[in-house]
Design a protein around this motif. Structure first.
Motif, short mmCIF file in Angstrom:
data_model
loop_
_atom_site.label_atom_id
_atom_site.label_comp_id
_atom_site.label_asym_id
_atom_site.label_seq_id
_atom_site.Cartn_x
_atom_site.Cartn_y
_atom_site.Cartn_z
N ILE A 1 17.30 -23.03 -5.41
CA ILE A 1 16.43 -21.73 -5.31
C ILE A 1 15.15 -22.15 -4.74
N CYS A 2 14.85 -21.55 -3.76
CA CYS A 2 13.73 -21.67 -3.02
C CYS A 2 12.62 -21.00 -3.50
N HIS A 3 11.44 -21.62 -3.51
CA HIS A 3 10.25 -20.84 -3.89
C HIS A 3 9.60 -20.30 -2.49
N GLY B 1 8.33 -17.37 -4.68
CA GLY B 1 8.03 -18.28 -6.17
C GLY B 1 6.95 -17.22 -6.92
N CYS C 1 11.68 -18.79 -10.15
CA CYS C 1 12.89 -19.68 -9.55
C CYS C 1 13.29 -20.64 -10.56
N ALA C 2 12.42 -21.29 -11.33
CA ALA C 2 12.94 -22.08 -12.28
C ALA C 2 14.11 -21.52 -13.45
N ALA D 1 17.33 -20.87 -11.36
CA ALA D 1 18.13 -22.16 -11.31
C ALA D 1 18.69 -22.46 -12.85
N THR E 1 18.63 -26.43 -8.92
CA THR E 1 17.33 -26.95 -8.98
C THR E 1 16.55 -26.03 -8.21
N ASP E 2 15.03 -26.04 -8.03
CA ASP E 2 14.22 -25.11 -7.33
C ASP E 2 13.13 -25.77 -6.43
N THR F 1 12.60 -25.41 0.67
CA THR F 1 13.95 -25.92 0.96
C THR F 1 14.23 -26.24 2.39
N SER G 1 17.37 -18.30 -0.68
CA SER G 1 15.81 -18.40 -0.22
C SER G 1 15.69 -17.17 0.82
N THR H 1 13.53 -11.41 -11.01
CA THR H 1 14.23 -12.90 -11.34
C THR H 1 15.70 -12.45 -11.90
#
Lengths: 193, 305, 653
Positions: free
Chosen positions: C7-9, C15, C20-21, C24, C37-38, C42, C67, C111
């Protein structure tokens, strides 16, 4: 310091009001000046049409609503026809004139006096007739010599009837009622009729 | 659907444009178009009403439209572009329910749902007689005349309301006058404002604007200007001296209603067209037409000083 | 399957409005996901390294990257997974930037939506299988459409790179608009003198085949293997015999033929060579104005031609060329300027276009370079230039700036002073747009050294004043006053649009075009010469307004793209294409009829007719899959089952 206009102190809702009442988008004006270039009355304007549009954009409400040009507009709509951004400039001018009138800002009283003289004859007779309009206008404006030079010609050609042409069958009264309702509503709403 | 016509003369028909009214009646009579006045018609409010308030203006117009509906008319003819503009604007604005409700408040009874179509007398004639049909009815061709057409600013603008052809270059009057045999010049100022209703309160404006139109017509060697609007006619004809004064020039340009020009071509006697009411004498034009019609080849001089 | 989710910020781009966290965290619970993961960025090197190491560490065999739009970075991440040993098609992307973070501000909703999109991507990935491209041979020849300066440059650069070029030009001569110009800004050097040698180079280059007076009729095939049908219009002169001597046009009695090369500022003969430096320098007959061809009697040119080249019975010829790549360089035309009734455009003879004025200035033009009014041949004294006629005008649907009018207007005003020292030029402008090298300096010279009067404002109308001149009713907005000029000649800087027929050509090329007929590039910033059809490139004004140096540069840029494409002997197709389940196919032929690429044929399999996809032609659009009543056609990686899995996943939320 000079007397620069402090444009941060402008009236920020003015343009929105004008947009809403005229159904136009004044922010679309990019100041090409086409409206001024084609305006037949520009030579008697104190603020040119494009300057009025700019004034609205900048929220210079006082300057715009007090200007003489609003009253001198001929409503020929050449400006609207040729605006590259399709703004109905004539509608904006009319909206501004209505706004000014409602707030009792009558910068060119003679023009308004002429309108009222005209509408008064309509109110009474249901139709307008020229001698009546002229007489009322002369009374209101105290411009006794208005068009006196035309009188001999007009009389010679027998073009103007001295007697009003009154709408029959109660028509004149019906118009009187329309005018009365209009006036009463304007007073109720607190605007200049 | 059968077309039932009503006629809205406008106030000036009984005032300073009595000659327009006379010639309109004469021409329509000659062409067999019956003009029945809207019963009890009233003033459309002209410029002053909409300058003061569009709802008031619409109320005055709608009463006329209502009366036309009551007379079962589905087509309404008017000679005056100002009346035409006001009536058409009112009909358009009434499509907005909020506007309609405000106007209904001013009226004795609510406005009808559907209005008759309002068109100019010029369009009304053109719908019934195309150029060929007109040409067939011409008795005295306007061949010797070089005419400049002038529509004024209201007839073709705004295009989406007036639906009168190209708003920059309407040509209906040209086609009709050409059918009547006239030579028509391509007059560039045909839709430029003459000064409109400012003749009384701000006559300098009108004098200057009318002067420009008259000067160009003179420069283009037109024998006459042909107009379709009572106010334009007054500014260009009755106020021509004021314009001459402002321009420091002599124009001596006859300003005819298009119905007067057509009437002459259709052989209507000038007396029934109100030609004598024009301030700038147009007798020279009549002489030319008569001379051409009677086969005289001698050039007629002195039609314009 | 063991799936990894990233999961890209995108810094704060995603973000900022997506947790994003948390996404993930949720993704880690989706079926088959073993790692989530984030990363911050990316696509950056550390981000890609995270993917690669995760694949190794967790033995992943499928990756989801959530992303941005896949348009930009899908190729990036395909390469990443490939480096780590996976098949490049074991990747899915979820667009949580354009579709989520940029359009909403509510972090909680964003989210949740991001997590849903990731769940869909995971569901789809579970149905993915490794795909393998087919390779095919490349025909290393290029078609250049349009012989203006951009097309000429592209053709010459390709040919210099040893690539055979087919150059198709609609007119009788190459050179395009540049050949019509008198001088060029800001150097005021002779346009024909600088484009002329390049035209000659085209004629002499052994690797360039020039088809003048020709148009592309039909295009089929795909990158590396296009088949192009070209209509060679009949010039009614055998060009193999014609020497361009011009004897025919000297004797031609039909001297009132409208002169298109001179923008109809003059008349010419029915048979003629377009202009003295024309390439090819061959005569052409305008059939409609030829007395022999329209009335059947004359034949003068046939009699006087020393080589017997005239042939009134000639017919169009269709030729077929095979090429591997196509460069469109079709340039522009002026928009229909006669809509400007208020300027009397097309109504008054002395109101002309800038391109017509260019011909009046040119020594090879109808007046031999003497500026004369079209109406009476008089030298004008007062000349008014009106800019932005058909540009920046929303009321007629032309909101865009035509780019080069400011500069050529300044040039024309300068030249006017050179030609007619007693003249005075006025330029009505709204803004002076002169961002090129030495451009603004040039406009200042026009004002300061040549006395050109610039008036800031638009013109409302132009009309004849009845005395032989014209009243120009304008405005000086800086002064705040209307201004009027009595002018002898009015030159309109008419805006441009994609050249006549651009839309039809775009459809043949299967590329997009805008409502002014300009071709659309693949990416406004990063792929400015590519199109959405691989192997088709754009050069010059056909893509949008640009001046000569930019057109030349773009011509060279397309050549670089063509040479790069042809550097390989074989190309690989995209394997995300349709395939037919022979058992289900009933040979109804619907897929064959609906395929816009002609990629499906009917073949005979054990005496039964079946649909068959030509793998290198299929573009993977999916029309056939949607059309097939039997569900026999499936699109690889967008199978019905995968789409249903996506829908089912979403329905759970």
């Amino acid at each position: 310091m000079n007397d620069a206009i402090v444009i941060t102190q402008r009236d920020t809702v003015f343009m929105k009001d004008v947009d809403a009442q005229s159904s136009q988008k004044v922010s679309a004006c990019y100041q090409c000046g086409n409206c001024t270039a084609g305006c037949p009355a520009s030579f008697v304007y104190d603020m040119q049409a494009n300057q009025i549009m700019r004034g609205v954009q900048l929220g210079l409400k006082e300057a715009v609503l007090n200007c003489r040009s609003l009253w001198m507009c001929l409503s020929c709509s050449t400006c609207s026809l040729r605006c590259p951004n399709s703004i109905d400039v004539a509608a904006v001018m009319e909206t501004l004139r209505h706004m000014a009138r409602r707030q009792n800002r009558i910068t060119v009283p003679n023009v308004e006096k002429f309108w009222h003289s005209f509408l008064d004859t309509v109110r009474v007779c249901g139709r307008t007739y020229e001698i009546g309009v002229m007489a009322l206008y002369i009374l209101r404006s105290l411009r006794v010599f208005t068009d006196l030079d035309l009188a001999p010609e007009v009389l010679k050609k027998n073009k103007l009837p001295f007697m009003p042409h009154v709408v029959q069958n109660g028509g004149a009264a019906a118009i009187g009622r329309i005018m009365r309702r209009y006036k009463e509503r304007a007073e109720r709403e607190g605007v200049r009729p | 659907m059968k077309t039932t016509v009503a006629y809205y003369p406008g106030c000036s028909a009984h005032g300073f444009s009595v000659d327009y009214e006379k010639s309109t009646q004469a021409v329509c009579g000659a062409l067999g178009i019956r003009l029945n006045d809207i019963p009890d018609w009233n003033c459309c409010g002209s410029t002053p009403a909409h300058a003061v308030d569009t709802e008031l203006s619409a109320a005055l117009c709608v009463r006329n439209l209502d009366n036309a509906v009551k007379a079962d008319a589905n087509e309404l003819l008017t000679p005056c572009p100002s009346c035409l503009s006001n009536l058409r604007h009112a009909a358009k604005r009434m499509e907005d329910p909020r506007f309609r409700a405000r106007v209904d408040e001013l009226l004795d009874n609510p406005a009808p749902a559907v209005f008759p179509e309002v068109i100019s007398v010029m369009q009304g004639i053109a719908r019934r007689f195309d150029a060929n049909a007109l040409a067939e009815r011409v008795k005295k061709p306007l061949k010797p005349l070089r005419l400049a057409t002038y529509y004024g600013c209201l007839m073709s603008r705004p295009a989406e309301i007036m639906d009168f052809g190209d708003p920059e270059n309407p040509t209906l009057m040209e086609s009709m006058l050409t059918a009547c045999g006239a030579e028509v010049v391509d007059f560039p100022l045909k839709t430029v404002c003459c000064g409109a209703s400012f003749g009384i309160p701000e006559r300098a404006v009108t004098a200057r604007l009318s002067g420009r139109i008259l000067a160009l017509a003179a420069d283009m060697r037109a024998d006459a200007l042909v107009v379709a609007c009572p106010l334009c006619q007054m500014n260009l004809d009755l106020r021509q001296k004021q314009a001459e004064h402002a321009a420091d020039a002599i124009f001596a340009m006859p300003v005819l209603y298009f119905t007067q020009a057509m009437g002459l071509a259709l052989g209507v006697p000038p007396g029934r067209l109100g030609i004598e009411k024009l301030r700038v004498n147009a007798n020279g034009l009549i002489d030319k037409i008569e001379a051409a019609a009677s086969g005289s080849t001698a050039p007629v001089e002195g039609s314009r000083p | 399957m063991r799936i990894g989710v990233f999961i890209c910020h995108c810094g704060s781009n995603i973000g900022g409005t997506v947790d994003c966290a948390k996404v993930a965290e949720k993704a880690a619970l989706f079926p088959d996901v073993v790692y989530a993961t984030d990363p911050m960025y990316t696509c950056a090197e550390p981000g890609q390294a995270t993917i690669e190491s995760a694949i190794a560490e967790y033995r992943l065999d499928g990756i989801v990257v959530a992303s941005c739009s896949p348009r930009m970075h899908e190729p990036t991440f395909r390469r990443t997974v490939e480096r780590a040993g996976l098949n490049r098609y074991m990747l899915e992307m979820a667009n949580i930037r354009e579709h989520v973070s940029w359009i909403g501000k509510d972090v909680e909703s964003n989210t949740n939506k991001a997590a849903e999109l990731v769940a869909i991507a995971v569901a789809k990935l579970r149905g993915n299988t490794p795909l393998h491209s087919k390779s095919f041979e490349v025909n290393k020849r290029v078609l250049v459409i349009g012989g203006g300066v951009a097309g000429i440059q592209a053709a010459l650069d390709c040919a210099d790179g040893d690539i055979p070029v087919v150059l198709v030009e609609r007119e009788a001569t190459i050179g395009g608009k540049m050949a019509k110009l008198d001088k060029t800004f800001p150097t005021v050097d002779c346009s024909a003198c600088i484009v002329g040698p390049k035209m000659v180079d085209v004629a002499q280059h052994p690797l360039i085949a020039l088809y003048a007076l020709s148009e592309v009729e039909e295009i089929s095939g795909y990158v590396g293997n296009f088949t192009v049908k070209i209509r060679k219009r009949a010039p009614y002169v055998d060009w193999d015999k014609c020497t361009g001597c011009g004897a025919c046009s000297v004797k031609c009695p039909s001297k009132k033929t409208p002169d298109a090369f001179n923008e109809f500022t003059g008349v010419t003969t029915a048979i003629k060579v377009a202009f003295p430096q024309a390439i090819p320098k061959k005569a052409v007959i305008t059939a409609a104005h030829c007395r022999q061809m329209s009335r059947g009697k004359c034949g003068v040119c046939a009699k006087v031609c020393p080589t017997g080249a005239v042939n009134y019975d000639m017919e169009d010829v269709i030729v077929t060329e095979e090429v591997g790549s196509i460069v469109a360089a079709t340039g522009y035309d002026l928009m229909d300027w006669t809509v400007y009734k208020e300027y009397g455009a097309g109504r008054y003879p002395d109101v002309i276009t800038s391109l017509q004025y260019e011909r009046l200035l040119s020594g090879s033009g109808p007046t031999c370079g003497h500026i004369r009014r079209p109406s009476d041949g008089r030298e004008p004294r007062i000349i008014v230039f009106i800019q932005c006629v058909g540009s920046r005008d929303r009321s007629i649907g032309r909101p865009q700036c035509s780019g080069f009018c400011c500069m050529y207007t300044a040039k024309q005003a300068v030249l006017t002073k050179d030609h007619l020292p007693e003249s005075q030029s006025y330029v009505f402008y709204m803004d002076i747009r002169a961002p090129g090298k030495m451009y603004d300096e040039f406009t200042r010279r026009a004002v300061e050294e040549y006395g050109v009067e610039y008036v800031r404002g638009r013109v409302s109308c132009v009309y004849p004043d009845g005395k032989g001149a014209y009243s120009v009713m304008g405005v000086d907005t800086l002064l705040g006053r209307p201004v009027e000029i009595t002018a002898d000649l009015i030159v309109l800087a008419v805006g441009i649009e994609g050249s006549r027929g651009a839309g039809e050509l775009a459809e043949k090329l299967r590329i997009s075009y805008d409502n002014c007929g300009f071709f659309m590039e693949s990416h406004v910033k990063l792929k400015p010469v590519e199109t959405n059809t691989i192997g088709v490139f754009l050069a010059g004004v056909c893509q949008g307004a640009r001046d000569i140096p930019a057109s030349v540069a773009q011509g060279s840029a397309t050549a670089a793209k063509v040479l790069g494409l042809f550097a390989r002997d074989r190309l690989e197709n995209d394997p995300q294409i349709a395939c037919v389940d022979m058992r289900r196919c009933v040979a109804c032929g619907k897929c064959v009829r609906c395929c816009p690429f002609g990629a499906i044929e009917e073949v005979s399999v054990r005496d039964e007719q079946k649909a068959h996809v030509i793998e290198t032609v299929c573009q993977g659009c999916g029309l056939c899959a949607a059309t097939c009543p039997q569900g026999a056609v499936q699109l690889a990686h967008s199978t019905d089952n995968q789409i249903l899995a996506e829908v089912n996943t979403l329905c759970r939320y």
